[in-house]
Design a protein around this motif. Structure first.
Motif, PDB file in Angstrom:
ATOM      1  N   GLU A   1       0.862  -1.187   0.000  1.00 30.59           N
ATOM      2  CA  GLU A   1       0.000   0.000   0.000  1.00 30.59           C
ATOM      3  C   GLU A   1       0.895   1.232   0.000  1.00 30.59           C
ATOM      4  O   GLU A   1       1.993   1.190   0.542  1.00 30.59           O
ATOM      5  CB  GLU A   1      -0.886   0.071   1.266  1.00 30.59           C
ATOM      6  N   LYS A   2       0.414   2.314  -0.596  1.00 31.37           N
ATOM      7  CA  LYS A   2       1.166   3.578  -0.617  1.00 31.37           C
ATOM      8  C   LYS A   2       0.814   4.423   0.601  1.00 31.37           C
ATOM      9  O   LYS A   2      -0.313   4.394   1.080  1.00 31.37           O
ATOM     10  CB  LYS A   2       0.813   4.384  -1.863  1.00 31.37           C
ATOM     11  N   ARG A   3       1.764   5.220   1.029  1.00 30.14           N
ATOM     12  CA  ARG A   3       1.499   6.168   2.114  1.00 30.14           C
ATOM     13  C   ARG A   3       0.587   7.275   1.592  1.00 30.14           C
ATOM     14  O   ARG A   3       0.793   7.794   0.499  1.00 30.14           O
ATOM     15  CB  ARG A   3       2.814   6.762   2.623  1.00 30.14           C
ATOM     16  N   LYS A   4      -0.440   7.592   2.375  1.00 34.43           N
ATOM     17  CA  LYS A   4      -1.379   8.625   1.935  1.00 34.43           C
ATOM     18  C   LYS A   4      -0.800  10.017   2.153  1.00 34.43           C
ATOM     19  O   LYS A   4      -0.033  10.235   3.093  1.00 34.43           O
ATOM     20  CB  LYS A   4      -2.702   8.491   2.699  1.00 34.43           C
ATOM     21  N   ASN A   5      -1.206  10.940   1.298  1.00 36.53           N
ATOM     22  CA  ASN A   5      -0.811  12.337   1.424  1.00 36.53           C
ATOM     23  C   ASN A   5      -1.713  13.003   2.467  1.00 36.53           C
ATOM     24  O   ASN A   5      -2.934  12.882   2.403  1.00 36.53           O
ATOM     25  CB  ASN A   5      -0.990  13.008   0.058  1.00 36.53           C
TER      26      ASN A   5
ATOM     27  N   ASP B   1      -4.856  14.865   1.577  1.00 38.69           N
ATOM     28  CA  ASP B   1      -6.034  14.118   1.126  1.00 38.69           C
ATOM     29  C   ASP B   1      -6.887  13.623   2.295  1.00 38.69           C
ATOM     30  O   ASP B   1      -8.000  13.138   2.077  1.00 38.69           O
ATOM     31  CB  ASP B   1      -5.604  12.903   0.287  1.00 38.69           C
ATOM     32  N   ILE B   2      -6.360  13.701   3.519  1.00 37.03           N
ATOM     33  CA  ILE B   2      -7.105  13.129   4.647  1.00 37.03           C
ATOM     34  C   ILE B   2      -7.413  14.146   5.739  1.00 37.03           C
ATOM     35  O   ILE B   2      -8.065  13.826   6.722  1.00 37.03           O
ATOM     36  CB  ILE B   2      -6.355  11.916   5.250  1.00 37.03           C
TER      37      ILE B   2
ATOM     38  N   SER C   1      -3.433   0.396   5.868  1.00 38.11           N
ATOM     39  CA  SER C   1      -4.586   0.951   5.149  1.00 38.11           C
ATOM     40  C   SER C   1      -4.822   2.431   5.444  1.00 38.11           C
ATOM     41  O   SER C   1      -5.518   3.105   4.690  1.00 38.11           O
ATOM     42  CB  SER C   1      -5.847   0.155   5.483  1.00 38.11           C
ATOM     43  N   GLN C   2      -4.270   2.911   6.584  1.00 38.46           N
ATOM     44  CA  GLN C   2      -4.419   4.341   6.946  1.00 38.46           C
ATOM     45  C   GLN C   2      -5.857   4.817   6.721  1.00 38.46           C
ATOM     46  O   GLN C   2      -6.091   5.808   6.013  1.00 38.46           O
ATOM     47  CB  GLN C   2      -3.445   5.189   6.109  1.00 38.46           C
TER      48      GLN C   2
ATOM     49  N   GLU D   1      -9.659   9.891   8.450  1.00 37.44           N
ATOM     50  CA  GLU D   1      -9.855  11.250   7.935  1.00 37.44           C
ATOM     51  C   GLU D   1     -10.115  12.167   9.129  1.00 37.44           C
ATOM     52  O   GLU D   1     -10.787  11.772  10.082  1.00 37.44           O
ATOM     53  CB  GLU D   1     -11.047  11.310   6.963  1.00 37.44           C
TER      54      GLU D   1
ATOM     55  N   SER E   1     -12.433   0.725   3.169  1.00 35.19           N
ATOM     56  CA  SER E   1     -11.799   0.525   1.864  1.00 35.19           C
ATOM     57  C   SER E   1     -12.745  -0.230   0.933  1.00 35.19           C
ATOM     58  O   SER E   1     -13.575  -1.016   1.373  1.00 35.19           O
ATOM     59  CB  SER E   1     -10.524  -0.289   2.066  1.00 35.19           C
TER      60      SER E   1
END
Lengths: 211, 211
Positions: free
Chosen positions: A197-201, A204-205, B52-53, B56, B114
């Protein structure tokens, strides 16, 4: 009590260095009772809704018990494998996802519901369970500070774990933790390193005022 | 990275000094954007199932929005009062249980499920929500280290909060946090100080091997 900029930096470093540790990193070395006590002490000083402290910790070293727990992992992991397709299925199969036996000890963390109304838990019943999760996060940070690896295994059937541990009917399994010394802590989360999985920016959150 | 005994002590001090802060302790003083960013950074570096982060964060300063949120608190708190009897009902009524308006800002923390299967979340679906709670606990500790008070308000109707914040249907409200500078942090949890609940003995909540 006032904390210094060095203290703030220390907390941030511990938060950033905390890893989910699996059986490929645990080494065969016992964790001292002093360290176990410090980790549990961090847990019971977590916040809890209405100061209800609704947690129980089962500390497991016995290998017969741990082998039974591991059977539940095998069963649930077989089911999980079916959910990932093609390349991702291959990658999933190669991942080491628990350290139930390789670790020095396991701690099963339960939620014990109260028989009387709890302040703050009257509308959002889940607040009790969330308190137990806060305890686990405190334990995780303290373990990392002590140089003890901790991995949270969630590929388990909670009802089977309850039966194995003879837990009373009203208890709810929240987390199953594996703890032990490690050969190293990865610099980044393993699933980030492996590009699972990619690290979220952060932009965006984080939302301003409302969605 | 290896942490020293001083670092371990610092973490323990922050854990022990963390308090749930309500409107009777917040002072009228803004929290710097730098501090808000550090608190959010601690949150997004929490563990999350399958990396999964699933979090929000809605950062709310607007007073119109906060007044609407507070209406939900009033409604739910009126219902809550009915659940406590006699002396406890009087004590409950006298407690200040939130700081929605008195704080400098609020942060509503949501779980975003997700659309694809998440590693580690295939058996215990709750693991996603638990990741969000870990983020909140990281934020709470970082806020305390920074000298910022944080209070978690759970006497709210999550659906009403979602409507007020225009949250998409699939989001789940996990925590509603009030943050601000304080005149002081209590030495002990307020509900312990007021003898609302007693502190549990660690020997009653740590179990060896199995129940």
């Amino acid at each position: 009590m006032k904390f210094t900029s060095e203290d703030i930096e220390t907390l941030e470093q511990i938060i950033l260095a905390r890893r989910d540790v699996r059986g490929n990193r645990f080494i065969n070395s016992p964790v001292s009772q002093k360290d176990i006590d410090k980790i549990l002490f961090a847990g019971v000083n977590a916040p809890s809704v209405g100061f209800s402290q609704p947690w129980e910790f089962v500390v497991i070293k016995d290998l017969d018990i741990r082998n039974k727990i591991k059977e539940s992992f095998f069963e649930e992991n077989e089911k999980a494998k079916q959910l990932f397709k093609e390349k991702r299925a291959d990658a999933y199969t190669q991942l080491k996802l628990e350290g139930i036996i390789e670790s020095a000890l396991n701690i099963a963390v339960f939620y014990k519901p109260s028989k009387h109304p709890i302040l703050g838990q009257t509308t959002m019943k889940e607040a009790g369970v969330y308190s137990v999760v806060c305890a686990i996060q405190n334990m995780w940070l303290m373990a990392r500070a002590l140089g003890v690896g901790l991995g949270w295994v969630s590929i388990l059937d909670p009802n089977k774990i309850k039966t194995i541990l003879k837990a009373p009917k009203d208890r709810k399994l929240i987390g199953y933790l594996c703890l032990g010394h490690v050969d190293k802590f990865y610099e980044n989360p393993e699933l980030e390193r492996l590009q699972w999985e990619k690290r979220k920016n952060i932009n965006d959150i984080v939302i301003k005022e409302s969605y």
